[in-house]
Scaffold this motif. Sequence first.
Motif, mmCIF file in Angstrom:
data_model
loop_
_atom_site.group_PDB
_atom_site.id
_atom_site.type_symbol
_atom_site.label_atom_id
_atom_site.label_comp_id
_atom_site.label_asym_id
_atom_site.label_seq_id
_atom_site.Cartn_x
_atom_site.Cartn_y
_atom_site.Cartn_z
ATOM 1 N N PRO A 164 54.125 61.363 46.566
ATOM 2 C CA PRO A 164 54.643 62.352 47.840
ATOM 3 C C PRO A 164 56.021 62.870 48.222
ATOM 4 N N ASP A 165 56.584 62.138 48.350
ATOM 5 C CA ASP A 165 58.097 62.633 48.227
ATOM 6 C C ASP A 165 58.562 63.549 47.481
ATOM 7 N N ILE A 166 57.945 63.092 45.316
ATOM 8 C CA ILE A 166 57.977 64.094 44.428
ATOM 9 C C ILE A 166 57.738 65.121 45.529
ATOM 10 N N GLN A 167 56.666 65.509 45.904
ATOM 11 C CA GLN A 167 56.071 66.800 46.184
ATOM 12 C C GLN A 167 56.584 67.668 47.349
ATOM 13 N N LYS A 168 57.382 66.942 48.387
ATOM 14 C CA LYS A 168 58.002 67.090 49.708
ATOM 15 C C LYS A 168 59.376 68.053 49.185
ATOM 16 N N ASP A 203 67.298 54.451 47.543
ATOM 17 C CA ASP A 203 67.918 56.031 46.810
ATOM 18 C C ASP A 203 68.821 55.518 46.173
ATOM 19 N N VAL A 204 68.409 54.891 45.026
ATOM 20 C CA VAL A 204 70.169 54.654 44.096
ATOM 21 C C VAL A 204 70.914 55.834 43.893
ATOM 22 N N ALA A 205 72.415 56.059 43.998
ATOM 23 C CA ALA A 205 72.890 56.387 43.299
ATOM 24 C C ALA A 205 73.092 58.308 44.050
ATOM 25 N N GLY A 206 71.743 58.503 45.033
ATOM 26 C CA GLY A 206 71.291 58.970 45.800
ATOM 27 C C GLY A 206 70.531 60.098 44.808
ATOM 28 N N LEU A 207 69.458 58.975 44.008
ATOM 29 C CA LEU A 207 68.759 59.777 42.723
ATOM 30 C C LEU A 207 66.984 59.779 43.689
ATOM 31 N N GLY A 208 67.378 59.133 44.692
ATOM 32 C CA GLY A 208 65.584 59.127 45.007
ATOM 33 C C GLY A 208 64.759 58.699 43.883
ATOM 34 N N TRP A 209 63.415 59.866 43.928
ATOM 35 C CA TRP A 209 62.829 59.207 43.030
ATOM 36 C C TRP A 209 62.939 59.539 41.873
ATOM 37 N N ARG A 210 63.889 60.508 41.063
ATOM 38 C CA ARG A 210 64.304 60.365 40.248
ATOM 39 C C ARG A 210 64.986 60.209 38.995
ATOM 40 N N ALA A 211 65.314 58.670 39.753
ATOM 41 C CA ALA A 211 65.998 57.184 39.543
ATOM 42 C C ALA A 211 64.722 56.356 38.351
ATOM 43 N N LEU A 212 63.743 57.112 38.898
ATOM 44 C CA LEU A 212 62.352 56.501 38.287
ATOM 45 C C LEU A 212 62.650 56.854 37.018
#
Length: 512
Positions: free
Chosen positions: A42-46, A169-178
């Motif tokens: 859901p975060d990715i979609q938004k 929200d590691v390093a401001g990356l959000g879901w991208r950190a995954l």
Amino acid sequence: MPTDNTQSRESAARHRWIALAVVTLAAFLDNLDANAVTVVLPDIQKDLGAAFGTAQWTLAGYTLAYALFLITGGRLGDIYGRKRLFLTGVAGFTAASVVCALATSGEMLVTGRFGQGFMAALMVPQAVSVIITMFKQSEWPSAFAVMGIALSVGSVGGPLLGGLLAEWDVAGLGWRALFWVNVPLGVAAIAIAARFMPETRSETPLRLDLLGVLLLTTASLGLMFPLVQGREQGWPAWMLLLVAFALVVLAVFVVQQRRRHAKDGAALVPPTLFKYRSATVGLPLTLLCYAGVASFFLVLTFHLQMGLGWPVLKTALVLAAWPVGIIATFQIAWRFSTGRGHDFVRGGALLLALGAGGVIWTVLAGGGDVNWVPLAASELVMGFGLGLTAPVLTAVVLGDVPPQDAGVGSGVLNAAIQFGSAAGVAGVGAVYFSQFTEATARADYAGKTASALAVNVGLFVLTAVLATFLKTATAAKPQETPAAADPAPAAAPDGPAPEAAQAGKPAAALTT
């Protein structure tokens, strides 16, 4: 003086546990990544402003690519060297992870996910081959136990890691950190494998069935694309023609497989497998079961986050009950399924249906304020069900298949699991998302979620019914299944089958 070959064998023997560690790391990477993605969808979609179809393709694209190239990946390792394919797969998986992490659109993310699935199909089969070729048969149980533990940790830790990374929200990356997490782990795996993993290949490898892969890929995409995109594009006539074309290509694939098998025995899906009742009934059963499993958590995740407004971490913590249930009953199935495999599959499927029904009741009763306790309890029951089902599917489905066909049969079974997962995400996802409009309010989510999850209950009940028709007289206990031809046996003594270990993986990986 010792010869070079003798020194090479001695070096391989000394480094076998290091090689096991690195291929286990790769399998863990694959499992961890797949587990964590669902909870952040859901975060990715938004964030990307993407349509619901992007969420479906993010899951289904990965599993579809993995399924299409899984058998080919194993055969490429046999022909060109398992170390070479493993390094290629890890490097490609890492690069595809970077594409996902940098995605600026849904299309770019889905492309990266397809790449991850394709590269996982190159690297994961080599992990099993390392155990078979580098370890003595008496050491297989310990080696597979190590891999099983890593996969279990990935199953439980995946959604939690995804939740934590998104929440913090590691390093401001959000879901991208995954996806960025994969980069240092992938680089480490490449460095260690290059140093300690020996090169091996089969002395008599099967040839590649590239035409079979092309036909199956065309048919699969032709069926999947309309399921995922049809609603968003208003079901134009060309989509219906695409479905018809895909069915024709699928028929051509069946004919081509028969001819290829008669020519050199290198068909992607050997027609001889379907001489056996266990495979004829068991493969459709497997497709049904995993179609229900994979799609269930897509629907539930969107309900919890979009419908109830739960944060990612809370969602991940509740979903963690699912893999805990699998771990709790996994060994019970291994130890006590002798001669009763169809009972375990049927009972496990009914528990899946019961747990899914419990989730529906919880969603409807709670409305806009669902209590997490009955929800987690229902998921735990579902985990119990898959824990009883997944470990014995390989032994039961391949119960009639002779040892010389067990290796390719196991590969086809695992591909069926992946295809079922992808089809479930596309089909049930289409049922679910077709009910929504931009004006859909949170209060409307409960009924829409319940109607979609009812499809999952139906799939599990149908799986239980089909399990009754599985022939069990020849279904061996995993510990007693004879070894298969190179590159992997159907089962390791006193331990899970290599393909079964992977068969259990998607269940956890794609549904939490």
